[in-house]
Scaffold this motif. Structure first.
Motif, PDB file in Angstrom:
ATOM      1  N   THR A   1       4.856 -11.439   1.287  1.00 56.90           N
ATOM      2  CA  THR A   1       3.515 -10.786   1.908  1.00 56.90           C
ATOM      3  C   THR A   1       4.139  -9.200   3.019  1.00 56.90           C
ATOM      4  O   THR A   1       3.579  -8.798   2.634  1.00 56.90           O
ATOM      5  CB  THR A   1       4.326 -12.057   3.882  1.00 56.90           C
ATOM      6  OG1 THR A   1       4.406 -13.045   3.219  1.00 56.90           O
ATOM      7  CG2 THR A   1       3.502 -11.428   4.969  1.00 56.90           C
ATOM      8  N   ILE A   2       5.266  -9.153   2.119  1.00 60.65           N
ATOM      9  CA  ILE A   2       6.151  -7.867   3.094  1.00 60.65           C
ATOM     10  C   ILE A   2       6.315  -6.914   1.236  1.00 60.65           C
ATOM     11  O   ILE A   2       5.498  -5.799   1.501  1.00 60.65           O
ATOM     12  CB  ILE A   2       7.034  -7.630   3.844  1.00 60.65           C
ATOM     13  CG1 ILE A   2       6.815  -8.904   4.267  1.00 60.65           C
ATOM     14  CG2 ILE A   2       7.307  -6.525   3.377  1.00 60.65           C
ATOM     15  CD1 ILE A   2       8.134  -8.790   5.848  1.00 60.65           C
ATOM     16  N   LEU A   3       7.298  -7.239   0.742  1.00 59.73           N
ATOM     17  CA  LEU A   3       7.533  -6.365  -0.734  1.00 59.73           C
ATOM     18  C   LEU A   3       6.262  -6.015  -1.358  1.00 59.73           C
ATOM     19  O   LEU A   3       5.535  -4.969  -1.918  1.00 59.73           O
ATOM     20  CB  LEU A   3       8.406  -6.909  -1.185  1.00 59.73           C
ATOM     21  CG  LEU A   3       9.355  -6.754  -0.779  1.00 59.73           C
ATOM     22  CD1 LEU A   3      11.048  -7.199  -1.467  1.00 59.73           C
ATOM     23  CD2 LEU A   3       9.999  -5.274  -0.081  1.00 59.73           C
ATOM     24  N   VAL A   4       5.627  -7.084  -2.185  1.00 58.31           N
ATOM     25  CA  VAL A   4       4.538  -6.489  -2.896  1.00 58.31           C
ATOM     26  C   VAL A   4       2.978  -6.098  -2.638  1.00 58.31           C
ATOM     27  O   VAL A   4       2.666  -5.463  -2.956  1.00 58.31           O
ATOM     28  CB  VAL A   4       3.876  -7.897  -3.897  1.00 58.31           C
ATOM     29  CG1 VAL A   4       2.507  -8.454  -4.545  1.00 58.31           C
ATOM     30  CG2 VAL A   4       4.594  -8.985  -4.544  1.00 58.31           C
ATOM     31  N   PRO A   5       2.522  -6.638  -1.306  1.00 57.43           N
ATOM     32  CA  PRO A   5       1.276  -6.061  -0.811  1.00 57.43           C
ATOM     33  C   PRO A   5       2.109  -4.430  -0.192  1.00 57.43           C
ATOM     34  O   PRO A   5       1.232  -3.389  -0.925  1.00 57.43           O
ATOM     35  CB  PRO A   5       1.520  -6.784   0.439  1.00 57.43           C
ATOM     36  CG  PRO A   5       2.114  -7.999   0.307  1.00 57.43           C
ATOM     37  CD  PRO A   5       3.035  -7.756  -0.296  1.00 57.43           C
ATOM     38  N   LEU A   6       3.602  -4.091  -0.277  1.00 55.76           N
ATOM     39  CA  LEU A   6       3.607  -2.202  -0.248  1.00 55.76           C
ATOM     40  C   LEU A   6       3.404  -2.251  -1.397  1.00 55.76           C
ATOM     41  O   LEU A   6       3.249  -1.083  -1.462  1.00 55.76           O
ATOM     42  CB  LEU A   6       4.995  -2.439   1.121  1.00 55.76           C
ATOM     43  CG  LEU A   6       5.533  -1.928   0.925  1.00 55.76           C
ATOM     44  CD1 LEU A   6       5.021  -0.684   1.568  1.00 55.76           C
ATOM     45  CD2 LEU A   6       7.361  -1.803   1.602  1.00 55.76           C
ATOM     46  N   VAL A   7       4.382  -2.063  -1.961  1.00 54.95           N
ATOM     47  CA  VAL A   7       4.395  -1.925  -3.479  1.00 54.95           C
ATOM     48  C   VAL A   7       1.968  -1.699  -3.834  1.00 54.95           C
ATOM     49  O   VAL A   7       2.452  -0.470  -4.262  1.00 54.95           O
ATOM     50  CB  VAL A   7       4.938  -2.897  -4.551  1.00 54.95           C
ATOM     51  CG1 VAL A   7       4.849  -1.931  -6.013  1.00 54.95           C
ATOM     52  CG2 VAL A   7       6.042  -2.684  -3.826  1.00 54.95           C
TER      53      VAL A   7
ATOM     54  N   ILE B   1      -6.800   8.301   4.421  1.00 57.36           N
ATOM     55  CA  ILE B   1      -6.417   7.107   4.127  1.00 57.36           C
ATOM     56  C   ILE B   1      -5.727   6.557   5.274  1.00 57.36           C
ATOM     57  O   ILE B   1      -4.609   7.006   5.718  1.00 57.36           O
ATOM     58  CB  ILE B   1      -4.931   8.265   3.007  1.00 57.36           C
ATOM     59  CG1 ILE B   1      -5.593   9.143   2.050  1.00 57.36           C
ATOM     60  CG2 ILE B   1      -3.955   7.003   2.612  1.00 57.36           C
ATOM     61  CD1 ILE B   1      -4.872   9.258   1.275  1.00 57.36           C
ATOM     62  N   PRO B   2      -6.338   5.810   5.683  1.00 51.50           N
ATOM     63  CA  PRO B   2      -5.711   5.236   6.758  1.00 51.50           C
ATOM     64  C   PRO B   2      -4.460   4.353   6.472  1.00 51.50           C
ATOM     65  O   PRO B   2      -3.470   4.279   8.302  1.00 51.50           O
ATOM     66  CB  PRO B   2      -6.277   4.657   8.128  1.00 51.50           C
ATOM     67  CG  PRO B   2      -7.224   4.120   6.565  1.00 51.50           C
ATOM     68  CD  PRO B   2      -7.449   5.580   5.820  1.00 51.50           C
ATOM     69  N   THR B   3      -4.175   3.689   6.043  1.00 46.03           N
ATOM     70  CA  THR B   3      -2.874   3.398   5.989  1.00 46.03           C
ATOM     71  C   THR B   3      -1.615   4.145   5.229  1.00 46.03           C
ATOM     72  O   THR B   3      -0.372   3.872   5.843  1.00 46.03           O
ATOM     73  CB  THR B   3      -2.689   2.033   4.353  1.00 46.03           C
ATOM     74  OG1 THR B   3      -3.246   3.104   3.478  1.00 46.03           O
ATOM     75  CG2 THR B   3      -4.049   1.456   4.929  1.00 46.03           C
ATOM     76  N   LEU B   4      -1.360   5.061   4.833  1.00 43.97           N
ATOM     77  CA  LEU B   4      -0.448   6.115   4.435  1.00 43.97           C
ATOM     78  C   LEU B   4       0.477   6.532   5.642  1.00 43.97           C
ATOM     79  O   LEU B   4       1.994   5.802   5.966  1.00 43.97           O
ATOM     80  CB  LEU B   4      -0.726   7.682   4.697  1.00 43.97           C
ATOM     81  CG  LEU B   4       0.421   8.781   4.092  1.00 43.97           C
ATOM     82  CD1 LEU B   4       1.262   7.913   2.702  1.00 43.97           C
ATOM     83  CD2 LEU B   4      -0.356   9.883   3.862  1.00 43.97           C
ATOM     84  N   ASN B   5       0.217   6.430   7.369  1.00 47.36           N
ATOM     85  CA  ASN B   5       1.083   6.055   8.493  1.00 47.36           C
ATOM     86  C   ASN B   5       2.484   5.045   8.369  1.00 47.36           C
ATOM     87  O   ASN B   5       3.008   4.747   8.906  1.00 47.36           O
ATOM     88  CB  ASN B   5       0.290   6.099   9.659  1.00 47.36           C
ATOM     89  CG  ASN B   5       1.437   6.928  11.189  1.00 47.36           C
ATOM     90  OD1 ASN B   5       2.026   7.591  10.988  1.00 47.36           O
ATOM     91  ND2 ASN B   5       1.049   5.666  11.781  1.00 47.36           N
ATOM     92  N   THR B   6       1.196   3.710   8.304  1.00 49.67           N
ATOM     93  CA  THR B   6       2.620   2.181   8.312  1.00 49.67           C
ATOM     94  C   THR B   6       3.019   2.446   6.901  1.00 49.67           C
ATOM     95  O   THR B   6       4.236   2.344   6.871  1.00 49.67           O
ATOM     96  CB  THR B   6       1.088   1.301   7.754  1.00 49.67           C
ATOM     97  OG1 THR B   6      -0.113   1.014   9.380  1.00 49.67           O
ATOM     98  CG2 THR B   6       1.422   0.287   7.654  1.00 49.67           C
TER      99      THR B   6
END
Length: 271
Positions: free
Chosen positions: A56-62, A101-106
Motif C-alpha cells: 500500500t505504501i512502499l511499492v506505490p511510492l517507489v 507534476i501534482p504528485t511531487l508535493n506528496t
C-alpha cells in the motif's frame, strides 16, 4: 531473531506474548480473557501488516518516484532527480511545478526525513522488495556506498514509521490547526525530545521515546503502554495502536474509517 508475530506461531510463544501483554498492563483496557485471543490475533496480523505497508505504501511510492523522475528528465530538469536533489530543492520544485507534476508535493512529504536523499530513496527501494520487508533492520539500516550504516542515517524503524505516518496524513482530511498537512502525525505521533501529555485523556498516540536504538511506546487514555524493547517493538506498538482503533474506537480515527469502507487496514486482524 524470529518475530513473536511470525506465521509459525507456537503455543509456547503465545504464552510468552500473553505474559508480555499482561506485563505492560493491557488488562486495563482488555479483559483477561480478551488477552488470550488478543495474543493469537496479533500474531496472525503480523505478516499481513508487513504486506500492507509494502503493497500500500512502499511499492506505490517507489513507482511514483520513478515516474516523477522520468517526467523531470523529459522537462529538462535532470538536476531534480529524486535521490540526487536536496529536499530543499524538491520542496521548491513542488511549489513551482505543482500544475505539471501534482504528485511531487506528496512525494516530498515522504522524503522529508533526512538530508541524505540518496540513501533514503535507495533504502526505501530495498525495503519494498520481496513483499514482507525481509531486509528490515530495526536498529540500523543498509550499507551505503561501501560503508556500514551509521547513526547519521535513519534506522529502518524510523523510515517505516515515517512513511506510515505520512500515508495517514494523506488520508485524513485537512485540519486548520495543522496547515502543513500533517494531520495524523501532529495528533498521533510524538518524538523525543518532545513528550506527550499523558494527563490528557484525549491523547492517543505513538511516542518514540528513544532514537538510537529506536523505541516506541503507546499512549491511550492516560496510560503509557511500554512494549518490550527490540526488533519487534515498533510493529508491536503499531499493531496495538490499530487494534485499539478497531476494538475501542469503532474502527474510526477521528472522522476517518480505517476499515473496509475507508483506509482498509483493519482487515489485518481478520474477523
Amino acid at each position: 531473531m524470529r518475530s513473536l508475530f511470525s506465521e509459525n506461531f507456537s503455543v509456547k510463544e503465545h504464552n510468552i506474548y500473553l505474559k508480555l501483554l499482561q506485563s505492560v498492563s493491557f488488562s486495563s483496557i482488555f479483559h483477561e480473557k480478551s488477552l488470550q485471543s488478543l495474543a493469537w490475533r496479533l500474531a496472525k496480523a503480523s505478516s499481513p501488516t508487513y504486506r500492507w505497508i509494502n503493497e500500500t505504501i512502499l511499492v506505490p511510492l517507489v513507482q511514483e518516484i520513478e515516474s516523477v523522475s522520468t517526467q523531470m528528465r523529459r522537462m529538462g530538469c535532470p538536476e531534480l532527480q529524486i535521490g540526487e536533489a536536496s529536499i530543499t530543492s524538491l520542496k521548491q520544485a513542488a511549489l513551482v511545478k505543482a500544475p505539471l507534476i501534482p504528485t511531487l508535493n506528496t512525494i516530498v512529504q515522504y522524503l522529508d526525513l533526512t538530508p541524505n536523499q540518496e540513501y533514503l530513496f535507495e533504502r526505501i527501494k530495498e525495503l519494498s522488495q520481496g513483499g514482507c520487508m525481509s531486509s528490515f533492520r530495526w536498529n540500523r539500516g543498509g550499507d551505503f556506498k561501501g560503508r556500514k550504516w551509521d547513526t547519521d542515517l535513519p534506522t529502518d524503524s524510523a523510515i517505516i514509521m515515517h512513511v506510515f505516518c505520512t500515508y495517514l496524513d494523506s488520508r485524513l482530511p485537512p485540519h486548520p490547526k495543522y496547515p502543513d498537512g500533517k494531520t495524523f502525525t501532529s495528533q498521533h505521533f510524538v518524538q523525543t525530545p518532545n513528550k506527550p501529555d499523558v494527563t490528557n485523556e484525549n491523547v492517543f498516540c505513538i511516542y518514540q521515546s528513544a532514537i538510537n536504538p529506536p523505541h516506541y511506546e503507546l499512549i491511550y487514555q492516560r496510560h503509557v503502554y511500554n512494549l518490550p524493547k527490540g526488533r519487534n517493538n515498533m510493529f508491536h506498538t503499531l499493531l496495538m495502536f490499530l487494534y485499539i482503533i478497531k476494538t475501542k474506537e469503532s474502527g474510526m480515527l477521528g472522522r476517518v474509517n480505517l476499515g473496509l469502507s475507508g483506509v482498509n487496514i483493519l482487515w489485518i486482524f481478520g474477523e
